[in-house]
Enzyme design. Sequence first.
Site, PDB file in Angstrom:
ATOM      1  N   THR A 132       0.848  -1.185   0.000  1.00  0.00           N
ATOM      2  CA  THR A 132       0.000   0.000   0.000  1.00  0.00           C
ATOM      3  C   THR A 132       0.887   1.240   0.000  1.00  0.00           C
ATOM      4  OG1 THR A 132      -1.798   1.139   1.138  1.00  0.00           O
ATOM      5  CG2 THR A 132      -0.217   0.016   2.529  1.00  0.00           C
ATOM      6  N   GLU A 139      -4.131  -2.392   5.507  1.00  0.00           N
ATOM      7  CA  GLU A 139      -3.561  -2.824   6.786  1.00  0.00           C
ATOM      8  C   GLU A 139      -4.583  -3.529   7.661  1.00  0.00           C
ATOM      9  OE1 GLU A 139      -3.101   0.075   5.338  1.00  0.00           O
ATOM     10  OE2 GLU A 139      -1.131   0.939   5.774  1.00  0.00           O
ATOM     11  N   LYS A 192      -6.592  10.259  -3.073  1.00  0.00           N
ATOM     12  CA  LYS A 192      -7.169   8.987  -3.514  1.00  0.00           C
ATOM     13  C   LYS A 192      -8.090   9.217  -4.696  1.00  0.00           C
ATOM     14  CE  LYS A 192      -7.829   4.587  -1.594  1.00  0.00           C
ATOM     15  NZ  LYS A 192      -8.372   3.704  -0.561  1.00  0.00           N
ATOM     16  N   TRP A 232      -4.162   5.289  -4.821  1.00  0.00           N
ATOM     17  CA  TRP A 232      -3.422   6.375  -4.169  1.00  0.00           C
ATOM     18  C   TRP A 232      -2.495   7.119  -5.128  1.00  0.00           C
ATOM     19  CZ3 TRP A 232      -5.307   7.854   0.169  1.00  0.00           C
ATOM     20  CH2 TRP A 232      -5.748   6.956   1.140  1.00  0.00           C
TER      21      TRP A 232
HETATM   22  P1  AMP Z   1      -6.393   1.349   1.065  1.00  0.00           P
HETATM   23  O1  AMP Z   1      -5.441   0.688   1.984  1.00  0.00           O
HETATM   24  O2  AMP Z   1      -5.809   1.675  -0.252  1.00  0.00           O
HETATM   25  O3  AMP Z   1      -7.669   0.598   0.956  1.00  0.00           O
HETATM   26  O4  AMP Z   1      -6.761   2.761   1.685  1.00  0.00           O
HETATM   27  C1  AMP Z   1      -7.314   2.901   2.965  1.00  0.00           C
HETATM   28  C2  AMP Z   1      -7.721   4.323   3.163  1.00  0.00           C
HETATM   29  O5  AMP Z   1      -8.710   4.686   2.203  1.00  0.00           O
HETATM   30  C3  AMP Z   1      -8.337   4.647   4.504  1.00  0.00           C
HETATM   31  O6  AMP Z   1      -7.391   4.865   5.510  1.00  0.00           O
HETATM   32  C4  AMP Z   1      -9.131   5.911   4.162  1.00  0.00           C
HETATM   33  O7  AMP Z   1      -8.301   7.046   4.142  1.00  0.00           O
HETATM   34  C5  AMP Z   1      -9.604   5.634   2.753  1.00  0.00           C
HETATM   35  N1  AMP Z   1     -10.951   5.034   2.780  1.00  0.00           N
HETATM   36  C6  AMP Z   1     -11.295   3.740   2.701  1.00  0.00           C
HETATM   37  N2  AMP Z   1     -12.631   3.576   2.744  1.00  0.00           N
HETATM   38  C7  AMP Z   1     -13.160   4.808   2.858  1.00  0.00           C
HETATM   39  C8  AMP Z   1     -14.489   5.330   2.969  1.00  0.00           C
HETATM   40  N3  AMP Z   1     -15.565   4.545   2.947  1.00  0.00           N
HETATM   41  N4  AMP Z   1     -14.627   6.674   3.083  1.00  0.00           N
HETATM   42  C9  AMP Z   1     -13.559   7.495   3.088  1.00  0.00           C
HETATM   43  N5  AMP Z   1     -12.294   7.069   2.985  1.00  0.00           N
HETATM   44  C10 AMP Z   1     -12.088   5.746   2.877  1.00  0.00           C
END
Ligand code: AMP
Length: 539
Positions: free
Chosen positions: A185, A330, A440, A445
């Site tokens: 990630t 994570e 995002k 990302w």
């Molecule tokens: P990832 O590990 O790429 O899935 O990213 C995780 C991050 O995505 C989280 O820490 C949030 O910052 C963002 N994220 C995931 N789900 C949501 C959601 N439903 N609403 C807003 N941000 C989200």
Amino acid sequence: MLSGLMMDYPLTLNAIVEHAKRMSPRKTIRTKLPDGNWHEYSYAAFHRRVRRLGNALAALGVEPGDRVATFAWNNYQHLEFYFGIPCAGAVVHTLNIRLSHEQLKYIIDHAEDKVIFVEGSLLPLIEPIANQLKTVKRFVLFNLAEGQECNLPNISYYEDLMAAADDDYEWRCADENMALGLCYTSGTTGMPKGVLYSHRSMMLHTLGVLAAAALGPTEMDVVLPVVPQFHAMAWGLPYACAWVGSTIVMPGPHLQPAPLADMIESERVTIAAGVPTIWNGLYHELRRNPRDISSITQLVVGGSAMPRGLIEAYERDFGVNVAHAWGMTEMSPIGSVAKLQTRHQDLDAGDCWDIKAKQGYFVPGVDARIVDDAGNELPWDGETMGELQVRGYWVAGGYYKIERDQEHFTDDGWFRTGDVVTIDAQGYMTITDRTKDLVKSGGEWISSVDLENALISHPDVLEAAVIAVPDERWGERPLAVLVPLNGEHDSQALNAYLLERFPKFWLPDEYVVVDEIPKTGVGKMDKKALRQRYADGEL
Ligand code: AMP
């Protein structure tokens, strides 16, 4: 210890494949192939292929603990890798196909992948770096187009390996603390970091996903994971669905709104899961060209915030219930879900949509707290904002081959999410900001810091700050705020410069020139102030 305790039965993935074969042998897994035809087979056939894959991996010299990577869309072969690699004691490393060559090379070398399974249509994305990879001994190809050429070294063909392999296989994953999967990630700075799942953590996560309080698929569901298998383990759906025998519909590379709409209609999908960008595209497609999507009981959305307006639009226009979830790579990734509860039963629709637009309550198995900058715990009053910290059965305890640091983990055993949130008295969490300096876009990302460093290395740029700005289609997009060296800049030249280093979707949508970038008391760029200026229409 008292005698007569329960069995010490290992939480290992082979239990799911065996259960699927016994309980749902005739249920099916359907894949839309690259050529548009459907592939379908039963869980009984799937079980046979997973065992064959164990033998095929042994024939390739894969040993327990080895990392075996995948570079693929969502399909039945990728599902076989999801099970066959860990059940052979090896670690399934899902490579994100959207990364730059530089990031991919770094990740493959860092993970020390021994074998990579590559899908035909993705060959051009990996061929340019194939000869530079330090540890990869073999590329295994599948889903090649008729007559497709391949310029990878050391190749085998998946179906040849499977044809030569035996069906009889002894699982090699007896210990629940063996590593099962690896997923990288993006970090705020530097290269992506690896999250290493164990059999135990993933089995507990799977039980968590199966809880009705979380996503809760059952045997009666037809589940369409649009969320890629290369992103956060497709939110755990492959493992959860196989365990209960849901019908799985894999979309292959057909992720555009029109084929997705057709698929939901023709397969009578009940649970579909994807990022807001996907559901935004589907919504507009359905408005233009209606299909019957009334089979859907849960449109699961996560990865970025689902706009309240879109939740409302799906329910109002199509009668489709949206389940908004939050998670992180994570966290394997499920953390919270915004489903309604008893006390919401008498609320009117508008109030219900407000609740569903929150990131929701923490699912059983995930413990959470919010803290201030000094680490003091803050109240759950729906107003006080703080950093969200979590712990639980499927939360990372460190990053792969990186020393545990205080930026991500606290001394008293919590993982720092980097999300800034409020939690209300009922335990519903709302994300208000994030401490991690990332954008995002469409669920993927973009590192603002990497973009800034590249921009200030350009001779025309004195200072640069990149901030995330809201975007209807992608959720967020990067905006670059510049102080040019001589008062002028050429956006096209800057884009070309960035394209040498980053994927196209990383390019800022806009460059805005300012006299000076605001700074905090300690001299850091004050991005909060920039975001505020943008929100106020001043940029
Ligand atoms: P990832 O590990 O790429 O899935 O990213 C995780 C991050 O995505 C989280 O820490 C949030 O910052 C963002 N994220 C995931 N789900 C949501 C959601 N439903 N609403 C807003 N941000 C989200």
